[in-house]
Structure formats: C-alpha cells, structure tokens
Design an enzyme around this catalytic site. Structure first.
Site, short mmCIF file in Angstrom:
data_model
loop_
_atom_site.label_atom_id
_atom_site.label_comp_id
_atom_site.label_asym_id
_atom_site.label_seq_id
_atom_site.Cartn_x
_atom_site.Cartn_y
_atom_site.Cartn_z
N SER A 17 58.16 -41.65 89.67
CA SER A 17 59.24 -42.22 90.67
C SER A 17 60.60 -41.42 90.74
O SER A 17 60.87 -40.87 89.62
CB SER A 17 59.66 -43.68 90.27
OG SER A 17 58.52 -44.52 90.48
N HIS B 261 64.41 -45.89 92.35
CA HIS B 261 64.48 -47.41 92.68
C HIS B 261 65.20 -47.86 91.43
O HIS B 261 65.61 -47.01 90.57
CB HIS B 261 62.97 -47.93 92.48
CG HIS B 261 62.32 -47.56 91.13
ND1 HIS B 261 62.66 -48.09 89.73
CD2 HIS B 261 61.48 -46.45 90.77
CE1 HIS B 261 62.00 -47.69 88.96
NE2 HIS B 261 61.03 -46.61 89.58
N ASP C 94 46.49 -33.42 96.97
CA ASP C 94 46.43 -32.24 96.22
C ASP C 94 45.26 -32.78 95.09
O ASP C 94 45.21 -33.52 94.25
CB ASP C 94 47.62 -31.88 95.46
CG ASP C 94 47.62 -30.63 94.91
OD1 ASP C 94 46.86 -30.33 93.72
OD2 ASP C 94 48.21 -29.75 95.52
#
Length: 444
Positions: free
Chosen positions: A392, A250, A377
């Site tokens: 990210s 991003h 998980d």
C-alpha cells in the site's frame, strides 16, 4: 399510391430518429459532448481541445493566465476544425469563451491554473512508528474487588473501546507507562480521576474511580490501553519544493479497535524486505520486513488520514528509482490502460512493474477507491501473487506522470485492487493550493 396520415407520421418519425442518430455519432457532436465545462492545469502545462467543427469562432480568455494557440491576446478568431492549443502561464482562474460569428455563445470553459508541481516518486518500503495523541482504550477487564466479587470501573464509567483519553486530572497524557502511578496515587487517596475523552470528534468529560485488586495487589481501572503502533508500508512521494512526503494511501487504524489513530507524534525510517508471503485467492499475502538503521529518521508523521500518513521530509529518500521530480496528474487525467507501479520486493531496491488501470471513477471530491488496477507484470505475479500487504502506498505512474497510489487488494482476486488518486494525497499533504487561495496569498 398515397400513404395514410398515421403511416406518414411514423415514416417522418423514423426519418427524424435516423437523423438524430446520425448527428449523435458524428465526430463534431462527439467532440462537443466531450468538450469540458471545467479544466484544470498546472502552470506551464499544455493542453489540446478538439471540437472538429468546420467553422470559425471568436475566443475570449485572460492571456495572462492562459494563451490560446500561442496568441497573447484577449479576443481573436480561431478555426474550430483545428485543435485549440492551451498553454497555462501562471496560477489563477479565467473563462475561455467561444462564440460563433462573434455573437452566438457556443461553449464556456472555466479554466483553473494551479502552481507548478512535481514530486519524486517513492516505492521504498518504510518503517512506521506512530504515537497517538492520547491513550487508546482497546478493551475492558474485570477487577477482583473482593473474594468472588468482580467489577469493571471502566465499563461503569461508560468508557468505550476506541475512546482516546487525552487528559487525566487536567494534564495531557499519551504515555501508558505513566498511567499506573497516576492510578495508584488516586486509589490510595480514594479519589476519582477526571478524564477528558475524544470520541468520534467529540470531547467527553467523565470520572473513573480506581479499585484495589485483591489478587494483583494493585489499584486498577479495568481498562486495556495502548499509546502507539508500528508497522511497514510504502513511501508514495516526496515533494522537494515543499519538503513534505505522503505514504501508505490509507489510514492507520488501531489493530484492536479498528479506529483511526490520532497522531501525537511519530516518524518513518528505512525498512528492509526480508521475504514475501504470496497472495492467494481468499488470503492476501504480505511483505515481511524489518526496520533498518532506525537511528536515521526519514521524516516526521504529522497527519494520519483516509489517504495515508503525511509529514516533513527534508531530503530526498535513498534508493529512489527516479532521481528527478516528475509531473502529477489531476484525477480527470487518469485513463484506463497501461501504467506502472514502483515498489520493493527484496531488500531495499525499488523496481518498476507493469499494471493495467481497468476502471477509473469520476470523483469531484476526495474519496478512496478512485481506480481499479490489475497487476500484469509476470515477475511481480511470480514473486508476490499480486498485491500484498505492505505494498500500500506504491506510486502509480502513467504516461510519465504520477497518478495515484496502491491502497487495497481484492481478497478473492489478489492480482487486482484499488488505487487512490494522487491529487487527494497531495491535498492532505498540504501541497495542492486552490488558485483563489494562491491569489489571496499573493495579495496579502
């Protein structure tokens, strides 16, 4: 007993609807409906197509670009009840045409073959240092022009928060430490400063006149400014053949103005995760990390786009979980189902964690939020509560291919978030080349 005309028509209609439904749920119809109109492959990649129709057809294709069923011929017969196996030979474009009885057009597929591409998955936490291509205006303030008289030269000059000052009096500027001396000199000479400003991709010319602040005993222009930003994120990939990387997934924005930072220069370094604040509903957590071995530059920062930061990296990064490069997937290859992410939750060790791709958006053009993912998980959920800030850019792997990167967390459900397709990141990195462009490059 005879049926009336109206009843007979209704009965025929019901029978027709029944047969239409029967055809629609039939395997051949469903295979035909799902048969692509366009197909993209990397050179050397295999692909199987299924029509499951008990007939033969004539197939026509350029065998230099794509082989069908292992046959290196321009036109030949195929059994549509068996899989149609494609093998891409070299980059370029061709059309795969299927004709029943050699005459009746059944299907035409545009096949685009891209140059072979493999990347080394990242997952490492990196430190990001970025310097803007100018001076960022992050706020206004009042100047004490006289006792009980305050003015704001910046506001009077109609300079806006988020503006990027690129030139002062015709000279490029991207260092805030030099601004004070420039303002002082202009103030002492009672001269306005000529500014060149970039605002929303437009260039604006304006002037600002420094004002002497009787309290601070210095000349001021009434602007809060910044020229750099720093933080941590995650490396997504390294493309060894091209010597480039992609990270974050991003855009980096200025913390005050929330506008994208235009890159002047920058670099990435190693980072060490010291602790993690767990995500909770309504409150995303974060990786707490420190820059590590800052003298060792991993790569340059040349671009800051909607899909992350990109630049040069001349050697494979340390601590990679996968030492060898792996294939990448086009957006249309991504499927709902199990996948994994690579990321760091302690120190510099990259680990693999299970996730589920729960939704895939159809995107023909670059756009963020290509898929919705969910952390499954147990170890990662226990440690982080789901997706946290700093995660990210963590690469997403499915069926041995890199398909995308983690980009955002859902604030009200931190176990889930968005991911972007790796294709768009590779495009911004300058790696994926359109086959037509590739042909032009060869011709040149």
């Amino acid at each position: 007993m005879k049926l009336g005309t109206g009843k007979r028509k209704r009965l025929m209609g019901l029978i027709l609807v029944f047969f239409v439904c029967l055809v629609c749920i039939s395997t051949p119809f469903q295979c035909y409906a799902s048969f692509p109109d366009e197909l993209r492959l990397f050179a050397g990649q295999h692909k199987e197509l299924h029509l499951t129709m008990p007939v033969h057809a004539q197939v026509t294709v350029n065998p230099d670009i794509v082989n069908v069923n292992g046959v290196a011929e321009h036109s030949f017969r195929v059994n549509l009840n068996e899989p149609i196996s494609l093998h891409s030979n070299r980059s370029g474009e061709t059309q795969l045409q299927l004709k029943l009885f050699g005459k009746l057009p059944l299907k035409t597929v545009k096949v685009s073959v891209m140059p072979d591409l493999k990347v080394i998955p990242g997952g490492q936490t990196i430190g990001v240092k970025i310097k803007s291509a100018g001076i960022i205006v992050v706020g206004h303030h009042q100047v004490n022009a006289a006792e009980n008289k305050k003015v704001s030269p910046g506001e009077d000059a109609k300079i806006q928060v988020g503006d990027l000052i690129t030139h002062i009096d015709g000279k490029y500027i991207n260092d805030v430490t030099k601004v004070a001396d420039i303002v002082k000199k202009a103030g002492e000479q009672n001269k306005p400063l000529a500014l060149k400003i970039r605002r929303n991709n437009e260039e604006i010319q304006t002037q600002i006149t420094p004002v002497y602040d009787v309290v601070d005993k210095a000349y001021r222009v009434g602007l809060y400014i910044r020229d750099s930003a720093a933080g941590v994120g995650t490396l997504t990939f390294y493309a060894p053949d091209q010597g480039v990387y992609g990270a974050l997934g991003h855009v980096i924005t200025d913390m005050d103005t929330q506008t994208p930072i235009t890159v002047g220069e920058g670099h990435i370094v190693h980072s060490n995760v010291t602790s993690i604040a767990k995500s909770q509903n309504g409150e995303p957590g974060e990786k707490r990390a420190i820059f590590f071995n800052e003298s060792k530059i991993l790569g340059s920062i040349e671009k800051n786009t909607s899909f992350g930061i990109f630049g040069k990296m001349y050697s494979a990064p340390d601590h990679s979980l996968a030492k060898e490069a792996i294939p990448v997937a086009f957006a249309e290859e991504v499927k709902e189902g199990p996948a994994q992410i690579y990321t760091v939750i302690s120190g510099q060790k990259v680990e693999k964690f299970d996730i589920e791709v729960v939704h895939v958006s159809k995107q023909d053009f670059p756009a963020t939020k290509g898929m919705v993912i969910k952390i499954t998980d147990p170890k990662l959920l226990e440690k982080t509560g789901g997706i946290v800030q700093g995660m990210s850019g963590s690469p997403i792997i499915q069926n041995g291919k890199m398909i995308g990167a983690v980009t955002h967390v859902f604030v009200n459900d931190p176990t889930s978030g968005y991911g972007c397709f790796i294709e768009w990141m590779l495009q911004d990195a300058g790696v994926v080349i359109d086959p037509k462009q590739q042909q032009n490059l060869k011709a040149g």
